[in-house]
Design a protein around this motif. Structure first.
Motif, PDB file in Angstrom:
ATOM      1  N   GLY A   1      38.808  17.023  52.035  1.00  0.00           N
ATOM      2  CA  GLY A   1      38.607  18.473  52.010  1.00  0.00           C
ATOM      3  C   GLY A   1      39.933  19.198  51.819  1.00  0.00           C
ATOM      4  O   GLY A   1      40.044  20.112  50.992  1.00  0.00           O
ATOM      5  N   ILE A   2      40.952  18.773  52.560  1.00  0.00           N
ATOM      6  CA  ILE A   2      42.261  19.446  52.469  1.00  0.00           C
ATOM      7  C   ILE A   2      42.862  19.255  51.074  1.00  0.00           C
ATOM      8  O   ILE A   2      43.402  20.194  50.479  1.00  0.00           O
ATOM      9  CB  ILE A   2      43.211  18.930  53.578  1.00  0.00           C
ATOM     10  CG1 ILE A   2      42.669  19.370  54.946  1.00  0.00           C
ATOM     11  CG2 ILE A   2      44.634  19.443  53.369  1.00  0.00           C
ATOM     12  CD1 ILE A   2      43.496  18.936  56.141  1.00  0.00           C
ATOM     13  N   ALA A   3      42.738  18.037  50.531  1.00  0.00           N
ATOM     14  CA  ALA A   3      43.261  17.782  49.176  1.00  0.00           C
ATOM     15  C   ALA A   3      42.592  18.714  48.171  1.00  0.00           C
ATOM     16  O   ALA A   3      43.258  19.303  47.303  1.00  0.00           O
ATOM     17  CB  ALA A   3      43.005  16.319  48.796  1.00  0.00           C
ATOM     18  N   ASN A   4      41.270  18.875  48.301  1.00  0.00           N
ATOM     19  CA  ASN A   4      40.548  19.758  47.373  1.00  0.00           C
ATOM     20  C   ASN A   4      41.011  21.203  47.519  1.00  0.00           C
ATOM     21  O   ASN A   4      41.191  21.914  46.524  1.00  0.00           O
ATOM     22  CB  ASN A   4      39.041  19.708  47.645  1.00  0.00           C
ATOM     23  CG  ASN A   4      38.418  18.413  47.170  1.00  0.00           C
ATOM     24  OD1 ASN A   4      39.022  17.650  46.432  1.00  0.00           O
ATOM     25  ND2 ASN A   4      37.203  18.145  47.607  1.00  0.00           N
ATOM     26  N   GLN A   5      41.204  21.615  48.767  1.00  0.00           N
ATOM     27  CA  GLN A   5      41.593  23.010  48.969  1.00  0.00           C
ATOM     28  C   GLN A   5      43.012  23.269  48.478  1.00  0.00           C
ATOM     29  O   GLN A   5      43.290  24.304  47.874  1.00  0.00           O
ATOM     30  CB  GLN A   5      41.445  23.393  50.455  1.00  0.00           C
ATOM     31  CG  GLN A   5      41.704  24.856  50.737  1.00  0.00           C
ATOM     32  CD  GLN A   5      40.732  25.774  49.998  1.00  0.00           C
ATOM     33  OE1 GLN A   5      39.706  25.320  49.476  1.00  0.00           O
ATOM     34  NE2 GLN A   5      41.065  27.041  49.916  1.00  0.00           N
TER      35      GLN A   5
ATOM     36  N   PHE B   1      29.997   5.977  45.279  1.00  0.00           N
ATOM     37  CA  PHE B   1      30.141   6.402  43.876  1.00  0.00           C
ATOM     38  C   PHE B   1      30.235   7.941  43.778  1.00  0.00           C
ATOM     39  O   PHE B   1      31.165   8.473  43.149  1.00  0.00           O
ATOM     40  CB  PHE B   1      28.997   5.810  43.042  1.00  0.00           C
ATOM     41  CG  PHE B   1      28.997   6.195  41.589  1.00  0.00           C
ATOM     42  CD1 PHE B   1      30.176   6.453  40.892  1.00  0.00           C
ATOM     43  CD2 PHE B   1      27.787   6.300  40.889  1.00  0.00           C
ATOM     44  CE1 PHE B   1      30.164   6.808  39.542  1.00  0.00           C
ATOM     45  CE2 PHE B   1      27.763   6.651  39.548  1.00  0.00           C
ATOM     46  CZ  PHE B   1      28.957   6.917  38.883  1.00  0.00           C
ATOM     47  N   PRO B   2      29.305   8.687  44.444  1.00  0.00           N
ATOM     48  CA  PRO B   2      29.450  10.147  44.372  1.00  0.00           C
ATOM     49  C   PRO B   2      30.780  10.648  44.903  1.00  0.00           C
ATOM     50  O   PRO B   2      31.376  11.568  44.325  1.00  0.00           O
ATOM     51  CB  PRO B   2      28.312  10.688  45.237  1.00  0.00           C
ATOM     52  CG  PRO B   2      27.459   9.547  45.609  1.00  0.00           C
ATOM     53  CD  PRO B   2      28.051   8.280  45.096  1.00  0.00           C
ATOM     54  N   VAL B   3      31.278  10.037  45.982  1.00  0.00           N
ATOM     55  CA  VAL B   3      32.529  10.564  46.556  1.00  0.00           C
ATOM     56  C   VAL B   3      33.724  10.186  45.685  1.00  0.00           C
ATOM     57  O   VAL B   3      34.603  11.017  45.438  1.00  0.00           O
ATOM     58  CB  VAL B   3      32.702  10.114  48.029  1.00  0.00           C
ATOM     59  CG1 VAL B   3      34.053  10.529  48.563  1.00  0.00           C
ATOM     60  CG2 VAL B   3      31.597  10.730  48.881  1.00  0.00           C
TER      61      VAL B   3
ATOM     62  N   LEU C   1      36.075  12.964  44.047  1.00  0.00           N
ATOM     63  CA  LEU C   1      37.532  12.907  44.253  1.00  0.00           C
ATOM     64  C   LEU C   1      38.267  12.879  42.913  1.00  0.00           C
ATOM     65  O   LEU C   1      39.200  13.652  42.671  1.00  0.00           O
ATOM     66  CB  LEU C   1      37.872  11.679  45.101  1.00  0.00           C
ATOM     67  CG  LEU C   1      39.351  11.442  45.448  1.00  0.00           C
ATOM     68  CD1 LEU C   1      39.464  10.723  46.809  1.00  0.00           C
ATOM     69  CD2 LEU C   1      40.112  10.645  44.412  1.00  0.00           C
ATOM     70  N   MET C   2      37.805  12.015  42.018  1.00  0.00           N
ATOM     71  CA  MET C   2      38.523  11.868  40.746  1.00  0.00           C
ATOM     72  C   MET C   2      38.393  13.115  39.875  1.00  0.00           C
ATOM     73  O   MET C   2      39.338  13.521  39.202  1.00  0.00           O
ATOM     74  CB  MET C   2      38.033  10.624  40.017  1.00  0.00           C
ATOM     75  CG  MET C   2      38.477   9.359  40.761  1.00  0.00           C
ATOM     76  SD  MET C   2      37.743   7.864  40.095  1.00  0.00           S
ATOM     77  CE  MET C   2      38.519   7.770  38.517  1.00  0.00           C
ATOM     78  N   LEU C   3      37.219  13.739  39.918  1.00  0.00           N
ATOM     79  CA  LEU C   3      37.020  14.935  39.090  1.00  0.00           C
ATOM     80  C   LEU C   3      37.899  16.080  39.582  1.00  0.00           C
ATOM     81  O   LEU C   3      38.549  16.779  38.807  1.00  0.00           O
ATOM     82  CB  LEU C   3      35.547  15.368  39.100  1.00  0.00           C
ATOM     83  CG  LEU C   3      34.542  14.378  38.501  1.00  0.00           C
ATOM     84  CD1 LEU C   3      33.116  14.910  38.599  1.00  0.00           C
ATOM     85  CD2 LEU C   3      34.873  14.074  37.047  1.00  0.00           C
TER      86      LEU C   3
ATOM     87  N   LEU D   1      34.484  10.742  31.201  1.00  0.00           N
ATOM     88  CA  LEU D   1      35.255   9.498  31.026  1.00  0.00           C
ATOM     89  C   LEU D   1      35.638   8.869  32.364  1.00  0.00           C
ATOM     90  O   LEU D   1      35.794   7.656  32.468  1.00  0.00           O
ATOM     91  CB  LEU D   1      36.550   9.798  30.252  1.00  0.00           C
ATOM     92  CG  LEU D   1      36.504   9.642  28.750  1.00  0.00           C
ATOM     93  CD1 LEU D   1      37.908   9.783  28.169  1.00  0.00           C
ATOM     94  CD2 LEU D   1      35.934   8.259  28.375  1.00  0.00           C
ATOM     95  N   SER D   2      35.778   9.716  33.402  1.00  0.00           N
ATOM     96  CA  SER D   2      36.230   9.147  34.674  1.00  0.00           C
ATOM     97  C   SER D   2      35.078   8.500  35.463  1.00  0.00           C
ATOM     98  O   SER D   2      35.313   7.767  36.430  1.00  0.00           O
ATOM     99  CB  SER D   2      36.942  10.201  35.521  1.00  0.00           C
ATOM    100  OG  SER D   2      36.057  11.248  35.785  1.00  0.00           O
TER     101      SER D   2
END
Ligand SMILES: CC(C)=CCC/C(C)=C/CC/C(C)=C/CC/C(C)=C/[C@@H]1[C@@H](COP(=O)(O)OP(=O)(O)O)[C@]1(C)CC/C=C(\C)CC/C=C(\C)CCC=C(C)C
Ligand code: MN
Length: 311
Positions: free
Chosen positions: A184-188, A262-264, A268-270, A299-300
């Protein structure tokens, strides 16, 4: 601009559970294409729960960021917190809450505290537009985004097969909640870096002032959108910090229930690719918005699938 439903406490007949989830699905699809794509990779009952949570989070954010935000006060957030208590005691206040009440029944690990913490984070946005240190910013990021990690992990579930550290079979691996918060913090942090220019137009600076000082870059430079070596060094520093949170988060994914990995990994990669897009724009976040084209996103996905299976 799509109008999110506002609380209608006087309404008597609320939506059916099915209709409430459908409304949440539609809102998630319209507002958050990338997250929506991630949820499509989950089993039905989990994906519906994430939509219900997404909608509650989005509505909470809209209170301080949306079209009506200028009318939001502490009192509005107090009332929103009372709605939350009501939802957690099984009484939906309006149509889309019906889905969240159902989700709470099916996922008993969902705790009210992260929801309360998110409201506390939005409260910070009412009163603050500067952060002196990274520690202060990290608290904000935990509240508005780390909490989403905790909510999502409670739905996705942890792998229940006993896991031990490969170097010592008696050592249990750590609880992955810390890594859920890290994602969450990385995304924010990524959001903050992408939106520096937009936030500056609203008089907001999320980057810690101590970091600006460290690179000898002033608030006036930021408001004037100055992109020079000082700015590029500052941005590299902030991107590295966000990357470290992504790396921490990666460690927790293998401890999630297998159908969530897979969803996470995909999410994360997107999201992380936004950092690469900022680099490709030579750190100019003032005159262009960092954007990840759909073909790069798609592609990811095979790599995310591979990681979900082998890591
Ligand atoms: C062990 C392990 C790694 C578990 C994984 C846990 C997990 C899935 C973590 C993901 C956490 C996540 C998706 C965080 C989102 C953070 C975020 C973007 C927060 C935004 C805050 C305010 O930002 P701002 O106002 O600057 O931005 P806008 O311009 O307004 O966008 C939020 C807007 C707070 C509200 C958050 C949301 C609306 C997103 C909620 C998302 C979900 C519930 C979907 C999660 C689903 C998947 C598939 C990851
Ligand atoms: Mn927002």
């Amino acid at each position: 601009m799509l109008q999110l439903p506002r609380p209608t406490p006087c309404k008597t007949a609320l939506a059916s559970v099915e209709d409430a989830y459908e409304a949440c699905r539609k809102i998630t699809q319209d507002y958050a294409k990338t997250f929506y794509l991630g949820t499509l990779l989950m089993p039905e009952h989990k994906r519906r729960a994430i939509w219900a949570i997404y909608v509650w989070c989005r509505r909470t954010d809209e209170l301080v960021d949306g079209a009506q935000a200028e009318f939001t006060t502490d009192h509005t957030l107090d009332a929103w917190e009372s709605n939350l208590e009501s939802i957690f005691s099984g009484h939906p206040v309006d149509d889309v809450d019906v889905a969240l009440v159902d989700t709470l029944e099916h996922f008993p690990l969902l705790d009210i505290q992260p929801f309360r913490d998110m409201i506390a984070g939005q409260r910070m946005d009412l009163y603050r537009n500067r952060y002196q240190t990274f520690e202060e910013l990290e608290l904000y990021c935990y509240r508005v985004a780390g909490t989403v990690g905790l909510m999502s992990a409670a739905v996705m579930g942890m792998d229940t097969t006993p896991q031990t550290a490969p170097w010592n079979q008696d050592t249990p691996l750590p609880n992955p909640l810390q890594e859920a918060i890290a994602l969450g913090i990385a995304n924010q942090l990524t959001n903050i870096l992408r939106d520096v220019g937009e936030d500056a137009q609203r008089g907001r600076i999320y980057l810690p002032l101590e970091d600006l000082e460290r690179f000898n870059y002033s608030e006036a430079d930021l408001f004037n959108g100055v992109v020079d070596d000082r700015w590029r060094s500052l941005m590299k520093f902030e991107i590295d910090r966000a990357q470290k949170f992504f790396v921490d988060a990666e460690r927790g994914i293998g401890q999630l229930s297998p159908d969530a990995r897979f969803p996470v990994w995909s999410a994360l990669m997107l999201y992380r690719q936004i950092l690469n897009a900022i680099e490709r724009n030579r750190y100019d976040v003032f005159s262009q918005r960092a954007y990840v084209p759909s073909w790069r996103k798609f592609l990811s996905l095979p790599l995310a699938k591979l990681r979900a299976e082998v890591l």
